[in-house]
Design an enzyme around this catalytic site. Structure first.
Site, PDB file in Angstrom:
ATOM      1  N   ASP A 141      -3.271 -29.558  -3.806  1.00  0.00           N
ATOM      2  CA  ASP A 141      -3.160 -29.437  -2.357  1.00  0.00           C
ATOM      3  C   ASP A 141      -4.471 -28.891  -1.792  1.00  0.00           C
ATOM      4  OD1 ASP A 141      -1.937 -28.811   0.343  1.00  0.00           O
ATOM      5  OD2 ASP A 141      -0.120 -29.358  -0.747  1.00  0.00           O
TER       6      ASP A 141
ATOM      7  N   HIS B 116      -1.802 -25.194   4.330  1.00  0.00           N
ATOM      8  CA  HIS B 116      -0.814 -26.161   3.844  1.00  0.00           C
ATOM      9  C   HIS B 116      -0.456 -25.888   2.385  1.00  0.00           C
ATOM     10  CE1 HIS B 116       0.607 -30.146   2.410  1.00  0.00           C
ATOM     11  NE2 HIS B 116       1.059 -30.287   3.635  1.00  0.00           N
TER      12      HIS B 116
ATOM     13  N   SER C 272       6.173 -32.619   3.279  1.00  0.00           N
ATOM     14  CA  SER C 272       5.389 -31.691   2.463  1.00  0.00           C
ATOM     15  C   SER C 272       6.150 -30.417   2.169  1.00  0.00           C
ATOM     16  CB  SER C 272       4.098 -31.310   3.190  1.00  0.00           C
ATOM     17  OG  SER C 272       3.113 -32.289   3.058  1.00  0.00           O
TER      18      SER C 272
END
Length: 527
Positions: A216, A263, A435
């Site tokens: 990620d 994220h 996600s």
């Protein structure tokens, strides 16, 4: 059978590459080595002063690898290796288009001959394409029912009408989750919905001895990633593949994999945060984490993501979480995930946040060896029978004709669903997207790994124990809602997902299946 019984088969996995698969590349000659994706002219990561394109090549064995490297060094002026993979039969390299065997003729027509195609020891050369950054869906961007509209062209609507036998067909949205259906929920409330409440997790080993790798945007150094002794669980092998030289935490410290975006930090916390406030603790707060920073604020390259998979094999990871994706198929990434599966890793991938556009399951969720996950709300009632599929989540069955997969993605669709709307994790924040759903399943997989189950058993238990929900279509989640408690017990529910569908869910399935057929026919009719 590994997966896809169905086809006998944003945050997160958004539509990441802009090149439309239905745009043909005019060419003379043929090419067997360069993949369709490489020849589709995506945004490829350039190298050197001449900005030559880069590729990920595959071969059979060490001898073929040595032969290829010798060819680059001795027989080309521009070719060189840019990354080695220790556990994959692949290598990333750069080479001019002309030496790769692709040249431009008058009028923009391409001619393909020689170059890489003459190398019998090279299985394929895939594009080292740059993928856009997965943007989370902010609370203000959650859409209402009135704003939901599928993007279809005139010809596609005619083909769809022929397939369904009705004009101006639209999907039945009754039972999908929109902004009013997604109150902000804590991670604990999301866990409870999928059979992973505090009581269930207290009776497991909570990830002790398990290694999870998150590919990620990185991670932040927080106390929630420490063990009971205050030692960091973020492992020293964690690597920043977006920087030259692939620096590791062991070499340069934890700031090496710092997450400027947040994220990757959210995804990691969902899986293994050990928070003083149990409302924000993850599924496996005793697991070890390896961070593969393969995306930054501007996106990430296929070669970097493949490097993350290679690292997963190197550290003997039990679980891989990939909250990323693309509408285009990468042969290099699909092959890497197969190698990871063979090495014992279980991979979870977000299905995509572009239902109204690209619609069908993103890649690598569409690959055989990554379990695709769709997102749901956490209903205000807390009753899992009230759970609804997020309106933005990509669906199946993939037509296999618009992504350069040569049909390999045909029939792919989300196999599980998990909460992914308005989930709060302190101190990381509140995010929405597939996600956010993928790490829910990855966290459950880590718990099962801690209980001694290998990747095959994890796969079977997660799917066979999934909870059927009437609001889900099988094209939206083939097996149903994640149910960790049932998976731990090896318990199956009485009904299958297909059996409990509401009329609206069945109608959406019919629509999605017809849309898949019509899009496949659209490609064939045009070209």
């Amino acid at each position: 059978m590994f997966r896809r019984e169905f086809i006998k088969a944003g945050a997160g996995a958004t539509a990441l590459i802009a090149t439309p698969a239905f745009v043909p590349v005019p060419a003379l000659g043929s090419h067997d080595t360069l993949t369709e994706f490489a020849l589709s002219d995506p945004e490829i990561d350039p190298y050197g002063a001449d900005h030559n394109p880069s590729f990920v090549g595959s071969y059979d064995d060490a001898d073929d690898r040595e032969a290829f490297e010798a060819w680059l060094e001795d027989d080309t002026d521009t070719g060189r290796i840019v990354r080695e993979y220790d556990h994959l039969d692949q290598t990333a390299f750069t080479l001019s288009w002309s030496e790769a065997g692709v040249s431009q003729l008058w009028g923009g027509l391409e001619h393909r001959s020689g170059g890489l195609d003459d190398l019998t020891y090279l299985e394929f050369a895939d594009a080292n394409a740059i993928l856009d950054h997965p943007e989370p869906i902010e609370p203000d961007d959650l859409v209402s029912e009135s704003a939901f509209s599928l993007e279809t062209g005139w010809l596609e609507r005619q083909l769809l009408a022929l397939e369904l036998g009705q004009l101006d067909a639209e999907p039945d949205i009754d039972g999908l989750a929109f902004d009013d259906d997604a109150p902000e929920s804590t991670l604990r409330e999301a866990r409870r919905l999928v059979g992973a409440g505090d009581g269930v997790l207290e009776d497991t080993n909570r990830g002790d001895g398990v290694t999870v790798i998150v590919i990620d945007t990185g991670i932040e150094d927080r106390s929630i990633y420490e063990d009971e002794n205050g030692d960091r669980r973020i492992q020293p092998e964690s690597t920043d593949f977006t920087s030259a030289g692939d620096p590791t935490v062991d070499e340069n410290g934890i700031d090496t994999v710092s997450d400027a975006d947040g994220h990757g930090d959210w995804v990691s916390a969902c899986i293994l945060a050990d928070n003083d406030d149990d409302r924000y603790s993850g599924f496996a707060p005793e697991a070890d984490l390896v961070t593969a920073k393969a995306l930054d604020e501007d996106g990430g390259a296929v070669a970097d993501i493949v490097a993350g998979v290679d690292l997963a094999i190197d550290v003997d990871a039990d679980v891989i979480c990939m909250s990323l994706g693309s509408p285009q198929w990468s042969e290099a990434l699909a092959d890497a995930l197969e190698d990871a599966w063979d090495a014992g890793a279980f991979t979870v991938v977000a299905s995509g946040n572009d239902r109204v556009g690209t619609t069908f399951t993103a890649h690598p969720a569409s690959a055989e060896h990554g379990l695709p996950v769709n997102a749901t709300n956490v209903p205000e009632s807390g009753d899992r029978d009230d759970t609804q599929i997020a309106n933005f989540g990509n669906v199946g069955p993939h037509p296999g004709t618009q992504d350069f997969s040569s049909g390999a993605s045909e029939g792919a669709g989300p196999e599980l669903a998990a909460p992914g709307m308005q989930i709060e994790i302190d101190p990381v924040g509140t995010l929405t997207g597939t996600s956010m759903a993928a790490p829910m399943v990855a966290g459950a997989a880590a718990v099962l790994a801690g209980e001694g189950h290998d990747n095959e058993a994890i796969h079977d238990r997660l799917l066979e124990s999934a909870y059927p929900v009437e609001h889900f279509g099988v094209t939206e989640s083939e097996y149903g809602l994640l149910d960790l408690e049932a998976a731990l017990e090896g318990r199956e529910h009485d009904d299958d997902q297909a059996d409990v569908r509401s009329d609206s869910a069945r109608t959406r399935d019919d629509f999605n299946e017809a849309l898949s057929v019509s899009r496949g026919r659209l490609i064939l009719r045009l070209f």
